[in-house]
Design a protein around this motif. Sequence first.
Motif, PDB file in Angstrom:
ATOM      1  N   MET A   1     -68.108  47.618  19.089  1.00 16.81           N
ATOM      2  CA  MET A   1     -68.248  47.424  20.520  1.00 16.81           C
ATOM      3  C   MET A   1     -67.176  46.447  20.977  1.00 16.81           C
ATOM      4  O   MET A   1     -66.973  45.418  20.368  1.00 16.81           O
ATOM      5  CB  MET A   1     -69.641  46.886  20.811  1.00 16.81           C
ATOM      6  CG  MET A   1     -69.885  46.674  22.275  1.00 16.81           C
ATOM      7  SD  MET A   1     -71.619  46.606  22.696  1.00 16.81           S
ATOM      8  CE  MET A   1     -72.185  48.162  22.102  1.00 16.81           C
ATOM      9  N   THR A   2     -66.523  46.802  22.045  1.00 15.86           N
ATOM     10  CA  THR A   2     -65.407  45.977  22.502  1.00 15.86           C
ATOM     11  C   THR A   2     -65.570  45.511  23.935  1.00 15.86           C
ATOM     12  O   THR A   2     -64.616  45.019  24.522  1.00 15.86           O
ATOM     13  CB  THR A   2     -64.093  46.772  22.387  1.00 15.86           C
ATOM     14  OG1 THR A   2     -64.214  47.957  23.190  1.00 15.86           O
ATOM     15  CG2 THR A   2     -63.798  47.125  20.944  1.00 15.86           C
ATOM     16  N   ARG A   3     -66.730  45.685  24.499  1.00 19.32           N
ATOM     17  CA  ARG A   3     -66.943  45.257  25.877  1.00 19.32           C
ATOM     18  C   ARG A   3     -68.134  44.305  25.951  1.00 19.32           C
ATOM     19  O   ARG A   3     -69.022  44.339  25.108  1.00 19.32           O
ATOM     20  CB  ARG A   3     -67.161  46.454  26.788  1.00 19.32           C
ATOM     21  CG  ARG A   3     -68.429  47.219  26.496  1.00 19.32           C
ATOM     22  CD  ARG A   3     -68.666  48.337  27.524  1.00 19.32           C
ATOM     23  NE  ARG A   3     -69.908  49.018  27.257  1.00 19.32           N
ATOM     24  CZ  ARG A   3     -71.110  48.585  27.617  1.00 19.32           C
ATOM     25  NH1 ARG A   3     -71.232  47.443  28.248  1.00 19.32           N
ATOM     26  NH2 ARG A   3     -72.196  49.286  27.346  1.00 19.32           N
ATOM     27  N   PRO A   4     -68.181  43.482  26.998  1.00 21.23           N
ATOM     28  CA  PRO A   4     -69.333  42.599  27.170  1.00 21.23           C
ATOM     29  C   PRO A   4     -70.608  43.405  27.382  1.00 21.23           C
ATOM     30  O   PRO A   4     -70.586  44.470  27.996  1.00 21.23           O
ATOM     31  CB  PRO A   4     -68.992  41.810  28.440  1.00 21.23           C
ATOM     32  CG  PRO A   4     -67.529  41.961  28.634  1.00 21.23           C
ATOM     33  CD  PRO A   4     -67.153  43.286  28.024  1.00 21.23           C
ATOM     34  N   LEU A   5     -71.694  42.875  26.874  1.00 18.55           N
ATOM     35  CA  LEU A   5     -73.003  43.480  27.074  1.00 18.55           C
ATOM     36  C   LEU A   5     -73.632  42.919  28.345  1.00 18.55           C
ATOM     37  O   LEU A   5     -73.438  41.746  28.675  1.00 18.55           O
ATOM     38  CB  LEU A   5     -73.925  43.171  25.896  1.00 18.55           C
ATOM     39  CG  LEU A   5     -73.470  43.609  24.511  1.00 18.55           C
ATOM     40  CD1 LEU A   5     -74.456  43.120  23.453  1.00 18.55           C
ATOM     41  CD2 LEU A   5     -73.295  45.116  24.448  1.00 18.55           C
ATOM     42  N   LEU A   6     -74.393  43.744  29.048  1.00 14.55           N
ATOM     43  CA  LEU A   6     -75.222  43.286  30.146  1.00 14.55           C
ATOM     44  C   LEU A   6     -76.593  43.035  29.536  1.00 14.55           C
ATOM     45  O   LEU A   6     -77.245  43.961  29.053  1.00 14.55           O
ATOM     46  CB  LEU A   6     -75.300  44.344  31.253  1.00 14.55           C
ATOM     47  CG  LEU A   6     -76.145  43.977  32.473  1.00 14.55           C
ATOM     48  CD1 LEU A   6     -75.595  42.734  33.172  1.00 14.55           C
ATOM     49  CD2 LEU A   6     -76.196  45.151  33.444  1.00 14.55           C
ATOM     50  N   ILE A   7     -77.000  41.761  29.515  1.00  7.87           N
ATOM     51  CA  ILE A   7     -78.216  41.365  28.809  1.00  7.87           C
ATOM     52  C   ILE A   7     -79.258  40.860  29.798  1.00  7.87           C
ATOM     53  O   ILE A   7     -79.033  39.866  30.506  1.00  7.87           O
ATOM     54  CB  ILE A   7     -77.912  40.292  27.752  1.00  7.87           C
ATOM     55  CG1 ILE A   7     -76.890  40.843  26.734  1.00  7.87           C
ATOM     56  CG2 ILE A   7     -79.198  39.835  27.060  1.00  7.87           C
ATOM     57  CD1 ILE A   7     -76.448  39.844  25.692  1.00  7.87           C
ATOM     58  N   LEU A   8     -80.392  41.558  29.847  1.00  5.31           N
ATOM     59  CA  LEU A   8     -81.501  41.150  30.701  1.00  5.31           C
ATOM     60  C   LEU A   8     -82.266  40.020  30.017  1.00  5.31           C
ATOM     61  O   LEU A   8     -82.698  40.155  28.872  1.00  5.31           O
ATOM     62  CB  LEU A   8     -82.447  42.324  30.962  1.00  5.31           C
ATOM     63  CG  LEU A   8     -83.617  42.011  31.892  1.00  5.31           C
ATOM     64  CD1 LEU A   8     -83.123  41.802  33.325  1.00  5.31           C
ATOM     65  CD2 LEU A   8     -84.650  43.116  31.841  1.00  5.31           C
ATOM     66  N   ILE A   9     -82.425  38.915  30.719  1.00  5.44           N
ATOM     67  CA  ILE A   9     -83.201  37.785  30.230  1.00  5.44           C
ATOM     68  C   ILE A   9     -84.622  37.969  30.744  1.00  5.44           C
ATOM     69  O   ILE A   9     -84.858  37.990  31.953  1.00  5.44           O
ATOM     70  CB  ILE A   9     -82.616  36.449  30.714  1.00  5.44           C
ATOM     71  CG1 ILE A   9     -81.153  36.321  30.280  1.00  5.44           C
ATOM     72  CG2 ILE A   9     -83.455  35.280  30.202  1.00  5.44           C
ATOM     73  CD1 ILE A   9     -80.403  35.186  30.962  1.00  5.44           C
ATOM     74  N   ALA A  10     -85.564  38.150  29.825  1.00  8.04           N
ATOM     75  CA  ALA A  10     -86.953  38.433  30.189  1.00  8.04           C
ATOM     76  C   ALA A  10     -87.863  37.325  29.683  1.00  8.04           C
ATOM     77  O   ALA A  10     -87.728  36.871  28.547  1.00  8.04           O
ATOM     78  CB  ALA A  10     -87.380  39.774  29.584  1.00  8.04           C
ATOM     79  N   GLY A  11     -88.775  36.910  30.530  1.00  8.65           N
ATOM     80  CA  GLY A  11     -89.737  35.880  30.157  1.00  8.65           C
ATOM     81  C   GLY A  11     -90.645  35.620  31.336  1.00  8.65           C
ATOM     82  O   GLY A  11     -90.554  36.283  32.375  1.00  8.65           O
ATOM     83  N   PRO A  12     -91.526  34.654  31.227  1.00  7.03           N
ATOM     84  CA  PRO A  12     -92.466  34.376  32.300  1.00  7.03           C
ATOM     85  C   PRO A  12     -91.780  33.955  33.591  1.00  7.03           C
ATOM     86  O   PRO A  12     -90.848  33.145  33.579  1.00  7.03           O
ATOM     87  CB  PRO A  12     -93.304  33.215  31.763  1.00  7.03           C
ATOM     88  CG  PRO A  12     -93.103  33.232  30.295  1.00  7.03           C
ATOM     89  CD  PRO A  12     -91.738  33.802  30.058  1.00  7.03           C
ATOM     90  N   TYR A  13     -92.239  34.533  34.681  1.00  5.68           N
ATOM     91  CA  TYR A  13     -91.848  34.076  36.017  1.00  5.68           C
ATOM     92  C   TYR A  13     -93.120  33.693  36.788  1.00  5.68           C
ATOM     93  O   TYR A  13     -93.353  32.535  37.050  1.00  5.68           O
ATOM     94  CB  TYR A  13     -91.045  35.137  36.771  1.00  5.68           C
ATOM     95  CG  TYR A  13     -90.783  34.748  38.209  1.00  5.68           C
ATOM     96  CD1 TYR A  13     -90.047  33.603  38.508  1.00  5.68           C
ATOM     97  CD2 TYR A  13     -91.291  35.475  39.265  1.00  5.68           C
ATOM     98  CE1 TYR A  13     -89.826  33.214  39.817  1.00  5.68           C
ATOM     99  CE2 TYR A  13     -91.076  35.100  40.581  1.00  5.68           C
ATOM    100  CZ  TYR A  13     -90.338  33.973  40.854  1.00  5.68           C
ATOM    101  OH  TYR A  13     -90.128  33.581  42.150  1.00  5.68           O
ATOM    102  N   ARG A  14     -93.977  34.665  37.069  1.00  7.34           N
ATOM    103  CA  ARG A  14     -95.244  34.374  37.761  1.00  7.34           C
ATOM    104  C   ARG A  14     -96.362  34.050  36.784  1.00  7.34           C
ATOM    105  O   ARG A  14     -97.289  33.320  37.116  1.00  7.34           O
ATOM    106  CB  ARG A  14     -95.663  35.556  38.625  1.00  7.34           C
ATOM    107  CG  ARG A  14     -94.788  35.750  39.837  1.00  7.34           C
ATOM    108  CD  ARG A  14     -95.354  36.748  40.804  1.00  7.34           C
ATOM    109  NE  ARG A  14     -95.547  38.056  40.196  1.00  7.34           N
ATOM    110  CZ  ARG A  14     -96.072  39.089  40.817  1.00  7.34           C
ATOM    111  NH1 ARG A  14     -96.494  38.967  42.048  1.00  7.34           N
ATOM    112  NH2 ARG A  14     -96.190  40.241  40.201  1.00  7.34           N
ATOM    113  N   SER A  15     -96.286  34.585  35.588  1.00  5.60           N
ATOM    114  CA  SER A  15     -97.367  34.426  34.609  1.00  5.60           C
ATOM    115  C   SER A  15     -97.683  32.953  34.357  1.00  5.60           C
ATOM    116  O   SER A  15     -96.784  32.138  34.167  1.00  5.60           O
ATOM    117  CB  SER A  15     -96.982  35.082  33.282  1.00  5.60           C
ATOM    118  OG  SER A  15     -96.808  36.459  33.443  1.00  5.60           O
ATOM    119  N   GLY A  16     -98.977  32.665  34.382  1.00  6.81           N
ATOM    120  CA  GLY A  16     -99.428  31.317  34.067  1.00  6.81           C
ATOM    121  C   GLY A  16     -99.197  30.294  35.154  1.00  6.81           C
ATOM    122  O   GLY A  16     -99.433  29.099  34.935  1.00  6.81           O
TER     123      GLY A  16
END
Length: 125
Positions: A1-16
């Motif tokens: 792979m020679t290109r940047p990855l688009l990486i989704l950062i997932a974690g709590p936002y409303r939870s808790g």
Amino acid sequence: MTRPLLILIAGPYRSGTGGDPAAMEANLRRLEKAAWPIFAAGHVPMIGEWVALPVLHSAGATIDDDLAADVLYPTAQRLLQHCDAVLRLPGESTGADQDVAIATSRGLPVYDDVADVPRLAELGR
């Protein structure tokens, strides 16, 4: 792979948070802390709320409105059609768990620690 990855950062936002705006803001800041290491590794960080919240606001709604359910999760689902990987941060989150399930079904890598995200140079840049 020679290109940047688009990486989704997932974690709590409303939870808790019990709907507490300050707690949701703190959760968003926690998600955003992972943005720099991903960028420094040569990739493009993405957080669903960066897209969903302005969409929600442009509809004249807030996170407390019923419309939020029709915007927050679908935004992440749509984003995942363009993402190359997911970084799942710790904490209970139905939305983040859904993101991981979608990524897994698409065969995308799911990282549990930002340190596991490969640097672009390691990808053959």
